[in-house]
Design a protein around this motif. Sequence first.
Motif: not given
Length: 90
Positions: A36-50
Amino acid sequence: MHLTAPTTARPQPRTRDADGMAVASFILGLLGLLVLNLFLGPIAIALAAVSLWRGTQRRGRAYLGLFLGVADLAVLGVAMAVSNTISWSL
């Protein structure tokens, strides 16, 4: 005479939440390399940025989650280019 209990320093809830988000971004980024890299990748990016914006104490973990989130999307892009499809499978 007024007696008081010794005070202990407690971490700020905002920092503790940011630390949890940094760890979650790392785990989701790592998991996203497999599924599920299409979904988990952007979520990981957003969580890291926040978590970095909130001032996490685990900056290394947040940067690693950010890197893994970008790597998830890169792996997806390469796999899609190689297989000439919108998604990929093993």
